[in-house]
Design a protein around this motif. Structure first.
Motif, PDB file in Angstrom:
ATOM      1  N   CYS A 243      -5.225  10.540   1.432  1.00 27.61           N
ATOM      2  CA  CYS A 243      -3.932  10.509   2.121  1.00 27.61           C
ATOM      3  C   CYS A 243      -3.374  11.921   2.154  1.00 27.61           C
ATOM      4  CB  CYS A 243      -2.986   9.565   1.395  1.00 27.61           C
ATOM      5  SG  CYS A 243      -1.313   9.505   2.067  1.00 27.61           S
ATOM      6  N   VAL A 244      -3.008  12.361   3.338  1.00 28.70           N
ATOM      7  CA  VAL A 244      -2.392  13.673   3.509  1.00 28.70           C
ATOM      8  C   VAL A 244      -0.945  13.478   3.925  1.00 28.70           C
ATOM      9  CG1 VAL A 244      -2.465  15.853   4.740  1.00 28.70           C
ATOM     10  CG2 VAL A 244      -4.597  14.671   4.180  1.00 28.70           C
ATOM     11  N   ILE A 245      -0.053  14.154   3.236  1.00 26.65           N
ATOM     12  CA  ILE A 245       1.377  14.047   3.527  1.00 26.65           C
ATOM     13  C   ILE A 245       1.841  15.352   4.145  1.00 26.65           C
ATOM     14  CG2 ILE A 245       3.651  13.640   2.517  1.00 26.65           C
ATOM     15  CD1 ILE A 245       1.634  12.394   0.173  1.00 26.65           C
ATOM     16  N   SER A 246       2.499  15.264   5.280  1.00 22.41           N
ATOM     17  CA  SER A 246       2.941  16.468   5.960  1.00 22.41           C
ATOM     18  C   SER A 246       4.374  16.301   6.441  1.00 22.41           C
ATOM     19  CB  SER A 246       2.014  16.777   7.145  1.00 22.41           C
ATOM     20  OG  SER A 246       2.058  15.729   8.093  1.00 22.41           O
ATOM     21  N   GLY A 247       4.973  17.426   6.800  1.00 23.50           N
ATOM     22  CA  GLY A 247       6.330  17.380   7.317  1.00 23.50           C
ATOM     23  C   GLY A 247       7.234  18.322   6.558  1.00 23.50           C
ATOM     24  N   ASN A 248       8.533  18.114   6.738  1.00 20.58           N
ATOM     25  CA  ASN A 248       9.532  18.962   6.113  1.00 20.58           C
ATOM     26  C   ASN A 248       9.844  18.385   4.727  1.00 20.58           C
ATOM     27  OD1 ASN A 248      11.259  21.075   5.914  1.00 20.58           O
ATOM     28  ND2 ASN A 248      12.710  20.344   7.460  1.00 20.58           N
ATOM     29  N   ILE A 249       9.120  18.858   3.734  1.00 21.14           N
ATOM     30  CA  ILE A 249       9.130  18.262   2.394  1.00 21.14           C
ATOM     31  C   ILE A 249       9.655  19.253   1.376  1.00 21.14           C
ATOM     32  CG2 ILE A 249       7.668  17.347   0.557  1.00 21.14           C
ATOM     33  CD1 ILE A 249       5.713  16.492   2.831  1.00 21.14           C
ATOM     34  N   VAL A 250      10.561  18.785   0.536  1.00 25.29           N
ATOM     35  CA  VAL A 250      11.005  19.597  -0.592  1.00 25.29           C
ATOM     36  C   VAL A 250      10.133  19.317  -1.806  1.00 25.29           C
ATOM     37  CG1 VAL A 250      12.894  20.011  -2.213  1.00 25.29           C
ATOM     38  CG2 VAL A 250      13.385  19.716   0.245  1.00 25.29           C
ATOM     39  N   ARG A 251       9.905  18.036  -2.051  1.00 29.64           N
ATOM     40  CA  ARG A 251       9.182  17.670  -3.275  1.00 29.64           C
ATOM     41  C   ARG A 251       8.653  16.256  -3.123  1.00 29.64           C
ATOM     42  NH1 ARG A 251       9.790  19.102  -8.922  1.00 29.64           N
ATOM     43  NH2 ARG A 251       9.453  17.329 -10.305  1.00 29.64           N
ATOM     44  N   ILE A 252       7.456  16.027  -3.627  1.00 31.09           N
ATOM     45  CA  ILE A 252       6.884  14.693  -3.647  1.00 31.09           C
ATOM     46  C   ILE A 252       6.871  14.198  -5.083  1.00 31.09           C
ATOM     47  CG2 ILE A 252       4.888  13.254  -3.098  1.00 31.09           C
ATOM     48  CD1 ILE A 252       4.087  15.382  -1.037  1.00 31.09           C
ATOM     49  N   ASN A 253       7.489  13.079  -5.323  1.00 31.14           N
ATOM     50  CA  ASN A 253       7.573  12.501  -6.663  1.00 31.14           C
ATOM     51  C   ASN A 253       6.429  11.512  -6.828  1.00 31.14           C
ATOM     52  OD1 ASN A 253       9.740  14.248  -7.324  1.00 31.14           O
ATOM     53  ND2 ASN A 253      11.144  12.901  -6.244  1.00 31.14           N
ATOM     54  N   PRO A 254       6.642  10.268  -7.228  1.00 28.82           N
ATOM     55  CA  PRO A 254       5.484   9.392  -7.384  1.00 28.82           C
ATOM     56  C   PRO A 254       4.742   9.142  -6.067  1.00 28.82           C
ATOM     57  CG  PRO A 254       7.356   8.478  -8.537  1.00 28.82           C
ATOM     58  CD  PRO A 254       7.858   9.637  -7.720  1.00 28.82           C
ATOM     59  N   MET A 255       3.459   9.000  -6.190  1.00 28.31           N
ATOM     60  CA  MET A 255       2.624   8.623  -5.062  1.00 28.31           C
ATOM     61  C   MET A 255       1.814   7.412  -5.495  1.00 28.31           C
ATOM     62  SD  MET A 255       1.289  12.472  -4.266  1.00 28.31           S
ATOM     63  CE  MET A 255       0.565  12.183  -2.669  1.00 28.31           C
ATOM     64  N   GLY A 256       1.425   6.620  -4.532  1.00 34.62           N
ATOM     65  CA  GLY A 256       0.678   5.436  -4.912  1.00 34.62           C
ATOM     66  C   GLY A 256      -0.127   4.861  -3.769  1.00 34.62           C
ATOM     67  N   TRP A 257      -1.016   3.984  -4.154  1.00 37.92           N
ATOM     68  CA  TRP A 257      -1.803   3.214  -3.192  1.00 37.92           C
ATOM     69  C   TRP A 257      -1.484   1.738  -3.376  1.00 37.92           C
ATOM     70  CZ3 TRP A 257      -4.764   5.148   0.681  1.00 37.92           C
ATOM     71  CH2 TRP A 257      -5.065   6.513   0.620  1.00 37.92           C
ATOM     72  N   TYR A 258      -1.166   1.101  -2.279  1.00 30.82           N
ATOM     73  CA  TYR A 258      -0.882  -0.324  -2.261  1.00 30.82           C
ATOM     74  C   TYR A 258      -1.943  -1.004  -1.402  1.00 30.82           C
ATOM     75  CZ  TYR A 258       3.863   0.566  -4.037  1.00 30.82           C
ATOM     76  OH  TYR A 258       4.943   0.933  -4.797  1.00 30.82           O
ATOM     77  N   ARG A 259      -2.117  -2.283  -1.627  1.00 33.79           N
ATOM     78  CA  ARG A 259      -2.996  -3.029  -0.734  1.00 33.79           C
ATOM     79  C   ARG A 259      -2.355  -4.366  -0.389  1.00 33.79           C
ATOM     80  NH1 ARG A 259      -7.906  -4.272  -4.921  1.00 33.79           N
ATOM     81  NH2 ARG A 259      -6.844  -5.855  -6.202  1.00 33.79           N
ATOM     82  N   GLN A 260      -2.721  -4.825   0.794  1.00 34.14           N
ATOM     83  CA  GLN A 260      -2.254  -6.131   1.243  1.00 34.14           C
ATOM     84  C   GLN A 260      -3.457  -6.938   1.697  1.00 34.14           C
ATOM     85  OE1 GLN A 260       0.932  -6.034   4.106  1.00 34.14           O
ATOM     86  NE2 GLN A 260       1.504  -8.130   3.594  1.00 34.14           N
ATOM     87  N   ALA A 261      -3.758  -7.967   0.935  1.00 32.41           N
ATOM     88  CA  ALA A 261      -4.853  -8.863   1.285  1.00 32.41           C
ATOM     89  C   ALA A 261      -4.346  -9.896   2.289  1.00 32.41           C
ATOM     90  CB  ALA A 261      -5.385  -9.543   0.033  1.00 32.41           C
ATOM     91  N   PRO A 262      -5.245 -10.485   3.053  1.00 31.98           N
ATOM     92  CA  PRO A 262      -4.827 -11.493   4.034  1.00 31.98           C
ATOM     93  C   PRO A 262      -4.028 -12.611   3.378  1.00 31.98           C
ATOM     94  CG  PRO A 262      -7.111 -10.880   4.385  1.00 31.98           C
ATOM     95  CD  PRO A 262      -6.691 -10.216   3.105  1.00 31.98           C
ATOM     96  N   GLY A 263      -2.866 -12.884   3.921  1.00 35.26           N
ATOM     97  CA  GLY A 263      -2.032 -13.968   3.410  1.00 35.26           C
ATOM     98  C   GLY A 263      -1.305 -13.669   2.117  1.00 35.26           C
ATOM     99  N   LYS A 264      -1.371 -12.424   1.664  1.00 37.11           N
ATOM    100  CA  LYS A 264      -0.720 -12.083   0.394  1.00 37.11           C
ATOM    101  C   LYS A 264       0.283 -10.954   0.590  1.00 37.11           C
ATOM    102  CE  LYS A 264      -4.446 -13.581  -2.648  1.00 37.11           C
ATOM    103  NZ  LYS A 264      -5.309 -13.213  -3.806  1.00 37.11           N
ATOM    104  N   GLN A 265       1.130 -10.784  -0.400  1.00 41.82           N
ATOM    105  CA  GLN A 265       2.106  -9.700  -0.346  1.00 41.82           C
ATOM    106  C   GLN A 265       1.443  -8.375  -0.710  1.00 41.82           C
ATOM    107  OE1 GLN A 265       5.396 -10.893  -2.897  1.00 41.82           O
ATOM    108  NE2 GLN A 265       6.506 -11.673  -1.116  1.00 41.82           N
ATOM    109  N   ARG A 266       2.043  -7.314  -0.237  1.00 42.67           N
ATOM    110  CA  ARG A 266       1.574  -5.985  -0.589  1.00 42.67           C
ATOM    111  C   ARG A 266       1.786  -5.760  -2.075  1.00 42.67           C
ATOM    112  NH1 ARG A 266       3.435  -1.085   3.240  1.00 42.67           N
ATOM    113  NH2 ARG A 266       2.818  -2.706   4.740  1.00 42.67           N
TER     114      ARG A 266
END
Length: 121
Positions: free
Chosen positions: A22-45
């Motif tokens: 994952c690449v994050i771009s833009g007008n950024i001051v600081r990035i705090n926590p980062m994470g990966w989420y997943r959403q399976a079919p029929g389930k919540q993220r």
């Protein structure tokens, strides 16, 4: 504007490996926590793995020992190395970052568009 772009999804057989980036771009001051989420079919993220700015990590129990999250604060990137994949790892994986931007107090969550991971038995 802040943009998150994921890459690296695909289809693999059980036991295989994939690396998401994952690449994050833009007008950024600081990035705090980062994470990966997943959403399976029929389930919540759900949160799969998170990493703080200091490098401390957390994982959902189901992926401990199989997935590794990392980040590069100089490049504003985060990766998720996934090994020994199982069919129940199938889903759309989303990158998330809590970002501080100029002139706006506080930090806000931004999301990527998602990348599909499909694991067949």
């Amino acid at each position: 504007q802040v943009h998150l772009v994921e890459s690296g999804g695909g289809a693999v057989q059980a036991g295989g490996s994939l690396r998401l980036s994952c690449v994050i771009s833009g007008n950024i001051v600081r990035i705090n926590p980062m994470g990966w989420y997943r959403q399976a079919p029929g389930k919540q993220r759900e949160l799969v793995a998170g990493i703080n700015r200091d490098g401390s990590t957390n994982y959902v129990e189901a992926v401990k020992g199989r997935f590794t999250i990392s980040r590069d604060n100089t490049k504003n990137t985060t990766d998720l190395q996934m090994s020994n994949l199982r069919p129940d790892d199938t889903g759309v994986y989303y990158c998330n970052a809590r970002v501080e931007v100029p002139a706006i107090p506080g930090a806000y969550d931004y999301w990527g568009q998602g990348t599909q991971v499909t694991v067949s038995a």
